[in-house]
Design a protein around this motif. Structure first.
Motif, PDB file in Angstrom:
ATOM      1  N   ILE A  35    -110.525 108.796  -3.423  1.00 36.29           N
ATOM      2  CA  ILE A  35    -109.453 109.789  -3.482  1.00 36.29           C
ATOM      3  C   ILE A  35    -108.238 109.140  -4.134  1.00 36.29           C
ATOM      4  N   LEU A  36    -107.792 109.735  -5.253  1.00 36.15           N
ATOM      5  CA  LEU A  36    -106.734 109.151  -6.073  1.00 36.15           C
ATOM      6  C   LEU A  36    -105.387 109.780  -5.732  1.00 36.15           C
ATOM      7  N   LEU A  37    -104.445 108.954  -5.288  1.00 37.81           N
ATOM      8  CA  LEU A  37    -103.123 109.414  -4.866  1.00 37.81           C
ATOM      9  C   LEU A  37    -102.091 108.982  -5.910  1.00 37.81           C
ATOM     10  N   HIS A  38    -101.390 109.957  -6.484  1.00 36.34           N
ATOM     11  CA  HIS A  38    -100.435 109.628  -7.538  1.00 36.34           C
ATOM     12  C   HIS A  38     -99.082 109.202  -6.965  1.00 36.34           C
ATOM     13  N   GLU A 106    -118.549 107.624   2.842  1.00 36.93           N
ATOM     14  CA  GLU A 106    -117.511 106.599   2.753  1.00 36.93           C
ATOM     15  C   GLU A 106    -116.346 107.124   1.909  1.00 36.93           C
ATOM     16  N   ILE A 107    -115.147 106.899   2.396  1.00 36.22           N
ATOM     17  CA  ILE A 107    -113.947 107.338   1.684  1.00 36.22           C
ATOM     18  C   ILE A 107    -113.082 106.117   1.359  1.00 36.22           C
ATOM     19  N   CYS A 108    -112.719 105.995   0.087  1.00 36.36           N
ATOM     20  CA  CYS A 108    -111.768 104.975  -0.350  1.00 36.36           C
ATOM     21  C   CYS A 108    -110.513 105.686  -0.843  1.00 36.36           C
ATOM     22  N   LEU A 109    -109.366 105.274  -0.343  1.00 34.48           N
ATOM     23  CA  LEU A 109    -108.099 105.807  -0.831  1.00 34.48           C
ATOM     24  C   LEU A 109    -107.536 104.867  -1.886  1.00 34.48           C
ATOM     25  N   LEU A 110    -107.224 105.408  -3.048  1.00 37.73           N
ATOM     26  CA  LEU A 110    -106.633 104.615  -4.127  1.00 37.73           C
ATOM     27  C   LEU A 110    -105.280 105.209  -4.473  1.00 37.73           C
ATOM     28  N   GLY A 111    -104.219 104.451  -4.219  1.00 40.16           N
ATOM     29  CA  GLY A 111    -102.876 104.956  -4.455  1.00 40.16           C
ATOM     30  C   GLY A 111    -102.105 104.101  -5.432  1.00 40.16           C
ATOM     31  N   SER A 113     -98.238 103.091  -6.727  1.00 33.15           N
ATOM     32  CA  SER A 113     -96.810 103.067  -6.415  1.00 33.15           C
ATOM     33  C   SER A 113     -96.570 103.706  -5.038  1.00 33.15           C
ATOM     34  N   GLN A 114     -95.758 104.761  -4.941  1.00 31.41           N
ATOM     35  CA  GLN A 114     -95.558 105.412  -3.648  1.00 31.41           C
ATOM     36  C   GLN A 114     -96.875 105.973  -3.115  1.00 31.41           C
ATOM     37  N   GLY A 115     -97.782 106.333  -4.023  1.00 38.25           N
ATOM     38  CA  GLY A 115     -99.099 106.802  -3.595  1.00 38.25           C
ATOM     39  C   GLY A 115     -99.851 105.762  -2.792  1.00 38.25           C
ATOM     40  N   ALA A 116     -99.589 104.472  -3.080  1.00 40.76           N
ATOM     41  CA  ALA A 116    -100.233 103.407  -2.303  1.00 40.76           C
ATOM     42  C   ALA A 116     -99.677 103.372  -0.887  1.00 40.76           C
ATOM     43  N   ALA A 117     -98.358 103.577  -0.744  1.00 41.36           N
ATOM     44  CA  ALA A 117     -97.773 103.642   0.600  1.00 41.36           C
ATOM     45  C   ALA A 117     -98.397 104.776   1.396  1.00 41.36           C
ATOM     46  N   ILE A 118     -98.620 105.906   0.732  1.00 45.86           N
ATOM     47  CA  ILE A 118     -99.256 107.042   1.404  1.00 45.86           C
ATOM     48  C   ILE A 118    -100.704 106.708   1.764  1.00 45.86           C
ATOM     49  N   ALA A 119    -101.378 105.979   0.900  1.00 48.75           N
ATOM     50  CA  ALA A 119    -102.752 105.559   1.218  1.00 48.75           C
ATOM     51  C   ALA A 119    -102.772 104.678   2.462  1.00 48.75           C
ATOM     52  N   PHE A 120    -101.844 103.730   2.553  1.00 49.80           N
ATOM     53  CA  PHE A 120    -101.771 102.859   3.726  1.00 49.80           C
ATOM     54  C   PHE A 120    -101.539 103.674   5.001  1.00 49.80           C
ATOM     55  N   LEU A 121    -100.663 104.658   4.905  1.00 48.67           N
ATOM     56  CA  LEU A 121    -100.311 105.448   6.083  1.00 48.67           C
ATOM     57  C   LEU A 121    -101.389 106.467   6.446  1.00 48.67           C
ATOM     58  N   SER A 128    -112.740 103.904   4.694  1.00 47.60           N
ATOM     59  CA  SER A 128    -113.391 102.599   4.819  1.00 47.60           C
ATOM     60  C   SER A 128    -112.837 101.533   3.887  1.00 47.60           C
ATOM     61  N   SER A 129    -111.944 101.897   2.961  1.00 48.22           N
ATOM     62  CA  SER A 129    -111.304 100.896   2.105  1.00 48.22           C
ATOM     63  C   SER A 129    -110.085 101.513   1.429  1.00 48.22           C
ATOM     64  N   VAL A 130    -109.211 100.638   0.927  1.00 47.62           N
ATOM     65  CA  VAL A 130    -107.998 101.087   0.241  1.00 47.62           C
ATOM     66  C   VAL A 130    -107.777 100.237  -1.003  1.00 47.62           C
ATOM     67  N   ILE A 131    -107.406 100.903  -2.093  1.00 49.03           N
ATOM     68  CA  ILE A 131    -107.024 100.216  -3.329  1.00 49.03           C
ATOM     69  C   ILE A 131    -105.590 100.600  -3.640  1.00 49.03           C
ATOM     70  N   ALA A 132    -104.754  99.604  -3.915  1.00 52.44           N
ATOM     71  CA  ALA A 132    -103.330  99.835  -4.165  1.00 52.44           C
ATOM     72  C   ALA A 132    -102.965  99.318  -5.556  1.00 52.44           C
ATOM     73  N   LEU A 133    -102.489 100.207  -6.413  1.00 48.00           N
ATOM     74  CA  LEU A 133    -102.013  99.823  -7.737  1.00 48.00           C
ATOM     75  C   LEU A 133    -100.491  99.784  -7.712  1.00 48.00           C
TER      76      LEU A 133
END
Length: 262
Positions: A35-38, A106-111, A113-121, A128-133
């Motif tokens: 799931i790609l978070l802008h 399995e769900i991976c959140l990829l965010g 900038s601010q989308g990464a903060a939202i992925a963390f939260l 099951s995993s997170v990718i932060a750009l």
């Protein structure tokens, strides 16, 4: 590999439509959805259509993805003044539910900038995993006191993102940011985390990528620094020359994480 790409709209629990694009392989695919978070004021395609490129690369390697517009962004018909950490987390959770209904285990959140903060939260028991750009893991230091004071008096402040018309940042957004320790919350989730950051990023401190990975405390976590790259990995100046490498690193890491889980 042939790719299936389709638009979808989800009527959220909060009464507005969330618009998304689902991209997946035509045939063989893994039971993993990314799931790609802008980022701030961007849209589901991200800077230079980088998420369009990434979604196709993911599909070519067997991974489905969903990219969507946060409230007040892109195709959303809601004013940006309603965008807060709470609204973004709510939107993300609804997309997670949608992905699970599509049959992804399995769900991976990829965010980004601010989308990464939202992925963390937003990382819950279904993630099951997170990718932060270029993760803006702590936006508290980016808030100017005078803007916050203005918002307290008027309910919002005008914000110029520099690449689109100005939007209204609400007082609730300020208070969400100021009262949320993103990495402290994320440190309790122990998820494999990949952070990638350009060393020439002048918008978000590259040290946040190291801090994000350290917070995850997972043996499969990793930070990658891209020399000569800016906040958007030079997609606006060099096309996908550098972002191709970012995409390759993402896919390689996903293969490592999810092959181990089989």
């Amino acid at each position: 590999m042939s790719v299936v790409c389709f638009k979808e709209s989800l009527h959220s629990h909060n009464g507005y439509d969330i618009h998304m694009i689902v991209t997946k392989p035509f045939q063989t695919q893994k039971k993993v959805c990314i799931i790609l978070l802008h980022g701030t004021c961007s849209d589901m395609n991200e800077a230079g259509n980088a998420y369009v490129y990434l979604s196709r690369q993911l599909a070519d390697h067997g991974y489905a993805s969903i990219r969507f517009d946060f409230i007040g962004c892109g195709s959303s018909d809601v004013d940006y003044i309603h965008y807060t950490y709470k609204s973004a987390i709510s939107d993300t959770n609804e997309i997670i539910e949608y992905a699970k209904k599509l049959g992804y285990d399995e769900i991976c959140l990829l965010g980004w900038s601010q989308g990464a903060a939202i992925a963390f939260l937003s990382a819950n028991e279904d993630v099951s995993s997170v990718i932060a750009l270029a993760p803006a893991a702590d936006m508290r230091i980016m808030i100017h006191k005078e803007d916050y004071e203005y918002a307290k008096e008027n309910g919002y402040v005008w914000y110029d993102p520099g690449f689109k018309a100005s939007v209204r940042l609400s007082l609730e957004w300020f208070e969400d940011v100021l009262n949320t320790d993103v990495l402290d919350i994320y440190s309790k989730k122990n998820l494999p985390t990949l952070a990638i950051h350009g060393l020439h990023d002048t918008i978000v401190d590259p040290n946040y990528s190291r801090m994000s990975v350290d917070a995850s405390a997972h043996p499969n976590s990793r930070v990658i620094y891209m020399d000569e790259c800016d906040h958007v990995f030079n997609v606006l100046t060099h096309g996908y020359d550098y972002f191709k490498i970012v995409s390759q690193e993402i896919i390689q890491w996903l293969n490592e994480v999810y092959d181990k889980k089989r």
